[in-house]
Design an enzyme around this catalytic site. Structure first.
Site, PDB file in Angstrom:
ATOM      1  N   HIS A  69      87.411  65.690  61.811  1.00 32.16           N
ATOM      2  CA  HIS A  69      86.727  66.121  63.033  1.00 32.16           C
ATOM      3  C   HIS A  69      86.733  64.953  64.008  1.00 32.16           C
ATOM      4  O   HIS A  69      86.725  63.787  63.590  1.00 32.16           O
ATOM      5  CB  HIS A  69      85.284  66.523  62.729  1.00 32.16           C
ATOM      6  CG  HIS A  69      85.171  67.619  61.731  1.00 32.16           C
ATOM      7  ND1 HIS A  69      85.254  68.942  62.076  1.00 32.16           N
ATOM      8  CD2 HIS A  69      85.010  67.600  60.385  1.00 32.16           C
ATOM      9  CE1 HIS A  69      85.137  69.688  60.993  1.00 32.16           C
ATOM     10  NE2 HIS A  69      84.988  68.894  59.950  1.00 32.16           N
ATOM     11  N   ASN A  84      89.045  67.427  35.975  1.00 32.38           N
ATOM     12  CA  ASN A  84      87.770  67.581  35.289  1.00 32.38           C
ATOM     13  C   ASN A  84      86.761  68.229  36.232  1.00 32.38           C
ATOM     14  O   ASN A  84      87.053  68.498  37.392  1.00 32.38           O
ATOM     15  CB  ASN A  84      87.284  66.211  34.784  1.00 32.38           C
ATOM     16  CG  ASN A  84      86.445  66.335  33.530  1.00 32.38           C
ATOM     17  OD1 ASN A  84      85.630  67.234  33.396  1.00 32.38           O
ATOM     18  ND2 ASN A  84      86.638  65.405  32.608  1.00 32.38           N
TER      19      ASN A  84
END
Length: 154
Positions: A112, A82
């Site tokens: 990270h 969706n």
């Protein structure tokens, strides 16, 4: 060993010019997909292929959709997402057959370093995500992963 190789083999890498250009190319195809859908399904499927998204059959992303590379996404048969789907596909995203995403479902494989000094090095990494067959992920789900993850139906 270049940064594309490092990225694609789950090693820390730095986004250099070659990686930036891959992302830029994908953004071009994603923007075109978001502009033509939902009114031109055939062109939409063609654009999914241009993004490098692998699929076994019908795949549909209600606009807006975003991904970073496309080529790191593999969809099973009959996939539906969706509106507002985001796939940060630094690592591989594998999705099984008959999977549906509700609005605003995000799958983030990018990571990270946590410590500021390490994070300032510009290194990043990707961790693969697998979602099994016959899974429905409701709305506004965010999958930020620290370890390898596998999502299976109950």
């Amino acid at each position: 060993m270049d940064n594309k190789y490092r990225r694609d083999h789950e090693m820390p890498y730095i986004t250099d010019r070659a990686i930036f250009l891959q992302q830029l190319k994908t953004k071009f195809w994603v923007r075109r997909y978001n502009k033509c859908m939902p009114f031109n399904i055939l062109k939409g499927m063609w654009l999914i292929n241009r993004m490098g998204i692998k699929h076994k059959g019908m795949a549909y992303f209600e606009p807006p959709f975003h991904c970073e590379y496309g080529k790191h996404i593999e969809l099973g048969e009959d996939f539906y997402a969706n509106t507002g789907c985001i796939m940060l596909d630094v690592g591989k995203i594998t999705i099984g057959d008959n999977v549906m995403f509700g609005p605003n479902v995000s799958v983030y494989t990018a990571g990270h370093p946590i410590h500021p000094e390490s994070r300032n090095s510009a290194y990043e990494y990707g961790i693969p995500v697998s979602i099994g067959d016959n899974v429905w992920i409701a709305e506004a789900v965010l999958s930020c992963l620290v370890l390898k993850s596998e999502i299976m139906p109950l």
